[in-house]
Design a protein around this motif. Structure first.
Motif, short mmCIF file in Angstrom:
data_model
loop_
_atom_site.label_atom_id
_atom_site.label_comp_id
_atom_site.label_asym_id
_atom_site.label_seq_id
_atom_site.Cartn_x
_atom_site.Cartn_y
_atom_site.Cartn_z
N ARG A 387 0.81 -1.22 0.00
CA ARG A 387 0.00 0.00 0.00
C ARG A 387 0.85 1.27 0.00
O ARG A 387 0.33 2.37 -0.21
N PHE A 391 0.04 5.57 -1.03
CA PHE A 391 0.15 6.71 -0.13
C PHE A 391 1.13 7.74 -0.69
O PHE A 391 0.85 8.95 -0.67
N LEU A 394 0.02 10.33 -3.09
CA LEU A 394 -0.72 11.49 -2.57
C LEU A 394 0.19 12.70 -2.34
O LEU A 394 -0.30 13.82 -2.21
N ALA A 601 0.04 11.23 9.31
CA ALA A 601 -0.90 10.89 8.24
C ALA A 601 -0.60 9.50 7.68
O ALA A 601 -1.53 8.74 7.37
N GLN A 604 -1.99 6.80 10.06
CA GLN A 604 -3.45 6.72 10.04
C GLN A 604 -3.97 6.18 8.71
O GLN A 604 -4.92 5.40 8.67
N TRP A 605 -3.34 6.58 7.60
CA TRP A 605 -3.81 6.12 6.29
C TRP A 605 -3.53 4.64 6.11
O TRP A 605 -4.38 3.88 5.62
N ARG A 609 -7.55 4.45 9.01
CA ARG A 609 -8.28 5.46 9.80
C ARG A 609 -8.35 6.81 9.12
O ARG A 609 -8.92 7.75 9.66
N MET A 610 -7.77 6.91 7.92
CA MET A 610 -7.78 8.18 7.17
C MET A 610 -7.88 7.85 5.69
O MET A 610 -7.17 6.96 5.20
N ASP A 611 -8.80 8.52 4.98
CA ASP A 611 -8.92 8.27 3.55
C ASP A 611 -8.00 9.20 2.76
O ASP A 611 -7.29 10.04 3.33
N ASP A 612 -8.02 9.05 1.42
CA ASP A 612 -7.11 9.82 0.58
C ASP A 612 -7.30 11.33 0.75
O ASP A 612 -6.32 12.08 0.90
N ALA A 615 -5.95 12.56 3.99
CA ALA A 615 -4.48 12.51 4.01
C ALA A 615 -3.89 13.67 3.21
O ALA A 615 -2.93 14.32 3.66
N ASP A 618 -4.27 16.77 5.23
CA ASP A 618 -3.35 16.80 6.38
C ASP A 618 -1.93 17.12 5.92
O ASP A 618 -1.25 17.98 6.52
#
Length: 648
Positions: A387, A391, A394, A601, A604-605, A609-612, A615, A618
């Protein structure tokens, strides 16, 4: 009423193409397997060469509505050449030339110019206001070979003359482009032809300066005896005539033709190894015009032309090999230079640093090139390392949300997990850095092929090579030598592939660090011949340390791009506090910070616990806090160097 000075010194008219230069030297074109891409075409090369020497130049030509046409336009703009007259042809492709270097006398050429864009230039393309914005127009013999481009050249001459300007004629004779040789004989420089002579001579009454090799003088004058040909030209034109004579320099004839070429105004020649004769004539023209258009003595014009030709004949390529004004002055300063001029480290460094693309004076970078740290985080939180690339993709979106196209921003991403972000960054104007080191290696190793140059050859040209070295000036001799050997290999590779180099030094945790430590480390690397484009250094609130760093860099490489601060995962408040000392040093251009921005971030991502969108928001928000803090600190604390010294 005073007459306004022309906006441009010179507009060149005619060929504009892409040169594809064989990178294997000493063999047949058939056996060359890779090619370097440069802008080319004699008038285009001269426009670039003139701009590098301080002239205000422009180009009138056509390019295709294709990738190569866009490349030419973008590169001309980077070189400072006005592109008002670069017309996009919707129906024809940009011309191509394949070139090779076999030996000092053999330079195979294949012209791909059938129905190409620049040979479709016609009289309607010649905008009077653009042409009359220049003090001189240069036309080119090749563009007299077809009726429409002949008409365009004549119209440009007539317009500039009507406005009080001057006409320069580069004879530029290529028999293959007149249909006089086979298409595989592009390197052939002379075939006698009365029809060609008659066509070329039609422009002579318009000319103020005519420049050519002896073979080109022969075709223009209609005789294979150089003096006879010169006299025939003189009968038809009062122009200053310049005959290029290779290593013997040149001879200029402002009036009657004497009994010997040596009786003209002779500029001193420069004996250097002939590596690549292609492009030397265009360089000569640029150098000569730098003097002639600024009313320098004729001897000086000749010297400038000869020097520029000597520099370019020693290098690969045409337009990219053109010297800058600073480089030309260095070459002419009387110092001994090696016969193999491309081995002159001082000259080559000045060429490199004075031809790099311009960058903003401030740079703030989101650094997400971390690899082992992301793998450690995945193990810590039980996330799938597969994954990580999603991330990292982003990062560019977060930078773009804040920067909105501002080139003072950048990203630092790796090719293992960050390749999607690197690919997307190609469509943005941001600075792009990319790591080459094996994470955590000490002594330094590269995360790539054992041959680092082979790896860099696969990287886009605008990727800045970043290399982190855990390096301390008090390391053992063995450790220093192993790391320094790698850094020198890397710098050599970067110069050969045309990539900028950023060297990151981390000394903390290795040995004692005081206000002189980093400056000592940098000085040692300079003493070994290292001259990276950028340094990336640890933050500190010790102002004396920054004074020593700046003094060291300025003394060893005044052309260094500057220093970027790294973050070392420092808390946001501590990093901002360090800005107060760093911002007072002009050599520091900004920062390249990562974990301070992305650590929370990322966790959490990766754990869901955090979506795109959250993130991106943030990352962008935390990045903005540091950017604002840096700019505020710079605004408050930038002071003259003398004031900095007093503060120590």
């Amino acid at each position: 009423m005073a007459v306004a000075s022309p906006r441009l010194d010179l507009i060149t008219v005619g060929r504009s193409c892409v040169d594809l230069y064989g990178q294997q030297i000493g063999g047949r074109l058939e056996d060359m397997t890779s090619f370097a891409k440069y802008i080319g075409g004699s008038p285009t090369n001269t426009a670039v060469g003139g701009s590098r020497l301080g002239l205000n130049t422009g180009l009138l030509t056509r390019v295709g509505a294709d990738h190569f046409g866009r490349f030419i336009r973008e590169q001309l703009a980077r070189e400072g050449v006005a592109v008002d007259g670069v017309i996009e042809d919707k129906t024809r492709l940009t011309a191509l030339v394949f070139l090779g270097i076999r030996d000092p006398d053999t330079f195979p050429l294949i012209f791909y110019r059938e129905n190409c864009a620049d040979m479709a230039l016609d009289g309607d393309d010649v905008d009077a206001a653009f042409i009359q914005s220049a003090g001189a127009v240069l036309i080119n013999g090749t563009h007299l070979s077809q009726p429409a481009v002949f008409d365009a050249s004549i119209r440009a001459c007539e317009l500039v003359k009507a406005a009080g300007g001057r006409v320069v004629f580069d004879i530029d004779y290529r028999p293959v482009l007149w249909g006089l040789t086979g298409k595989d004989m592009g390197e052939n420089r002379f075939v006698a032809d009365a029809a060609v002579t008659a066509r070329l001579q039609q422009v002579l009454p318009l000319c103020d300066l005519i420049v050519g090799t002896e073979e080109e003088i022969h075709i223009l004058g209609g005789s294979t005896d150089t003096l006879t040909a010169l006299r025939a030209i003189r009968e038809r034109s009062p122009a200053l005539l310049v005959c290029k004579r290779g290593p013997d320099g040149c001879s200029a004839f402002p009036a009657a033709i004497p009994a010997s070429l040596d009786d003209g105004v002779v500029g001193r020649g420069f004996r250097v190894e002939v590596y690549n004769v292609l492009g030397a004539g265009d360089a000569f023209m640029a150098g000569f015009l730098r003097g002639w258009l600024r009313d320098a003595p004729l001897e000086t014009c000749c010297e400038y032309g000869n020097a520029c030709g000597a520099i370019v004949v020693s290098r690969h390529g045409c337009a990219p090999a053109m010297p800058t004004w600073e480089e030309l002055q260095l070459f002419l300063n009387g110092a001994d230079r090696p016969f193999r001029l491309r081995e002159d480290a001082e000259l080559e460094h000045i060429h490199w640093v004075t031809t790099r693309a311009a960058v903003p004076d401030e740079l703030t970078v989101l650094a997400m090139d971390h690899r082992s740290q992301f793998e450690d985080l995945c193990r810590k939180v039980g996330a799938d390392p597969a994954r990580i690339p999603a991330f990292k993709a982003l990062a560019l979106k977060a930078v773009d949300r804040l920067a909105q196209g501002d080139p003072r921003f950048g990203v630092l991403l790796d090719g293992r997990f960050g390749i999607r972000g690197l690919e997307a960054a190609a469509d943005h104007p941001y600075w792009i850095g990319r790591p080459i080191e094996l994470p955590g290696s000490r002594p330094l190793e590269f995360e790539s092929s054992a041959d680092v140059a082979t790896e860099l050859a696969t990287w886009p040209h605008n990727h800045v090579v970043k290399c982190l070295a855990f390096y301390h000036p008090d390391d053992t001799a063995e450790m220093r030598e192993r790391q320094e050997r790698q850094l020198l290999r890397l710098q050599d590779a970067c110069r050969k592939t045309g990539h900028e180099l950023l060297v990151e030094i981390i000394a903390s945790g290795i040995g004692t660090v005081d206000s002189h430590t980093i400056a000592r480390a940098i000085q040692r690397l300079y003493d070994l011949g290292m001259k990276p484009d950028w340094w990336k250094l640890e933050p500190t609130d010790d102002r004396a340390a920054w004074v020593h760093v700046e003094t060291t860099i300025r003394a060893n490489d005044p052309h260094c791009r500057g220093v970027l601060l790294l973050g070392l995962s420092a808390p946001q408040d501590a990093l901002i506090a360090s800005f107060e000392a760093a911002a007072a040093a002009p050599i520091i251009k900004g920062f390249a910070v990562g974990r301070t921005i992305f650590a929370e971030a990322a966790e959490q991502w990766l754990t869901g616990r955090m979506d795109d969108e959250a993130a991106i928001a943030d990352l962008s928000g935390r990045f903005a806090v540091l950017v604002d803090a840096w700019r505020a600190a710079r605004q408050r604390l930038v002071r003259p160097a003398a004031a900095l010294q007093e503060a120590v």
